[in-house]
Enzyme design. Structure first.
Site, mmCIF file in Angstrom:
data_model
loop_
_atom_site.group_PDB
_atom_site.id
_atom_site.type_symbol
_atom_site.label_atom_id
_atom_site.label_comp_id
_atom_site.label_asym_id
_atom_site.label_seq_id
_atom_site.Cartn_x
_atom_site.Cartn_y
_atom_site.Cartn_z
ATOM 1 N N LYS A 41 -4.762 18.550 -47.601
ATOM 2 C CA LYS A 41 -4.827 19.994 -47.873
ATOM 3 C C LYS A 41 -3.430 20.577 -48.059
ATOM 4 O O LYS A 41 -3.189 21.348 -48.998
ATOM 5 C CB LYS A 41 -5.553 20.711 -46.731
ATOM 6 C CG LYS A 41 -7.030 20.393 -46.683
ATOM 7 C CD LYS A 41 -7.669 21.031 -45.463
ATOM 8 C CE LYS A 41 -9.142 20.708 -45.372
ATOM 9 N NZ LYS A 41 -9.762 21.359 -44.203
ATOM 10 N N SER A 57 -4.728 22.182 -42.164
ATOM 11 C CA SER A 57 -5.289 21.752 -40.883
ATOM 12 C C SER A 57 -6.741 21.318 -41.055
ATOM 13 O O SER A 57 -7.392 21.664 -42.040
ATOM 14 C CB SER A 57 -5.192 22.868 -39.836
ATOM 15 O OG SER A 57 -5.967 23.971 -40.210
ATOM 16 N N ASP A 58 -7.214 20.557 -40.087
ATOM 17 C CA ASP A 58 -8.605 20.122 -40.086
ATOM 18 C C ASP A 58 -8.976 19.656 -38.686
ATOM 19 O O ASP A 58 -8.100 19.404 -37.868
ATOM 20 C CB ASP A 58 -8.842 18.994 -41.091
ATOM 21 C CG ASP A 58 -10.263 19.011 -41.622
ATOM 22 O OD1 ASP A 58 -11.203 18.917 -40.811
ATOM 23 O OD2 ASP A 58 -10.442 19.131 -42.840
ATOM 24 N N GLN A 59 -10.283 19.555 -38.453
ATOM 25 C CA GLN A 59 -10.810 19.053 -37.188
ATOM 26 C C GLN A 59 -11.873 18.005 -37.453
ATOM 27 O O GLN A 59 -12.596 18.091 -38.444
ATOM 28 C CB GLN A 59 -11.482 20.177 -36.384
ATOM 29 C CG GLN A 59 -10.564 21.010 -35.557
ATOM 30 C CD GLN A 59 -11.352 21.954 -34.663
ATOM 31 O OE1 GLN A 59 -12.290 22.592 -35.091
ATOM 32 N NE2 GLN A 59 -10.944 22.032 -33.413
#
Length: 181
Positions: A41, A57-59
Site C-alpha cells: 500500500k 498499514s494493514d492488519q
C-alpha cells in the site's frame, strides 16, 4: 490515531489488490502478510507521489494458526464471533513508510486477545447495536466501543488493536523529520 497524535495527513486509496497478494503469499505467517500488505500500500501511493512521505498499514488475524479475513455480512460476523468465543487469537498490525517509491521503514506488532464466553443473547444485542460498522474490522469488533465487552483479556498495545503500531510509526516519522523531535 494520527489525528489524535497531532500528525497532519491526507488519505489516498492505494488501489492494491489485497486478495491477489494474499493468494500469492498463501502459507505466509499472518504477521509477515500484514507487513507485506502495508508495504504494498505504501509503495503504490509513493510511486504516484514520490516526494510525499506515505504511510501504509494493514492488519491480519491469526486464530490458532488459521488466518481470518473480514466478514462479508452480519450473518458471517455472527458465525465468526461464535467461532472465536472463549478462544485466543493474535491480531497483527503492520505499518510501512515509503518515500521516493522506496519503503524506508516497516514494522509489525502483535496483540494477543482472548474472547470471553459471552452469551448468544449478548452477541445478538452486540451485533444489532454495532451493525455493519463491524464489517470493516477483521475480528468483527471495535475494542474502542462496545466490542470491549467481548474480551476477558487483551495483551499488547492498545494502538496495535486499533490498527497500527503507533509508537514505532511516530518514532520513524520523527527520525525522518516529518514531525518534530
Amino acid at each position: 490515531m494520527l489525528t489524535g497524535a497531532g500528525v497532519s495527513f491526507s488519505i489516498q486509496d492505494a488501489g492494491v489488490d489485497e486478495d491477489a497478494i494474499k493468494i500469492r503469499l498463501t502459507g505466509t505467517d499472518p504477521a509477515d502478510l500484514a507487513l507485506e500488505l502495508a508495504r504494498a500500500k505504501a509503495l503504490a501511493v509513493s510511486r504516484k507521489d514520490p516526494h510525499a512521505w506515505v504511510l501504509g498499514s494493514d492488519q491480519t488475524l491469526d486464530l490458532e494458526g488459521t488466518m481470518v479475513s473480514k466478514a462479508p455480512d452480519l450473518a458471517a460476523a455472527r458465525l465468526r464471533l461464535l467461532s472465536m468465543r472463549g478462544r485466543t487469537h493474535h491480531l497483527n498490525a503492520a505499518a510501512a513508510l515509503a518515500h521516493d517509491g522506496v519503503v524506508v521503514w516497516s514494522g509489525v506488532d502483535t496483540a494477543r486477545m482472548t474472547l470471553r464466553h459471552f452469551s448468544d443473547g449478548f452477541l445478538d444485542h452486540y451485533l444489532a447495536a454495532e451493525g455493519e460498522a463491524l464489517l470493516g474490522s477483521v475480528g468483527c469488533y471495535r475494542l474502542e466501543g462496545m466490542g470491549s465487552q467481548l474480551f476477558d483479556r487483551v495483551e499488547g498495545d492498545y494502538f496495535t488493536v486499533l490498527g497500527m503500531p503507533l509508537w514505532p510509526v511516530l518514532d520513524e516519522l520523527r527520525r525522518v523529520g516529518v514531525i518534530a523531535t
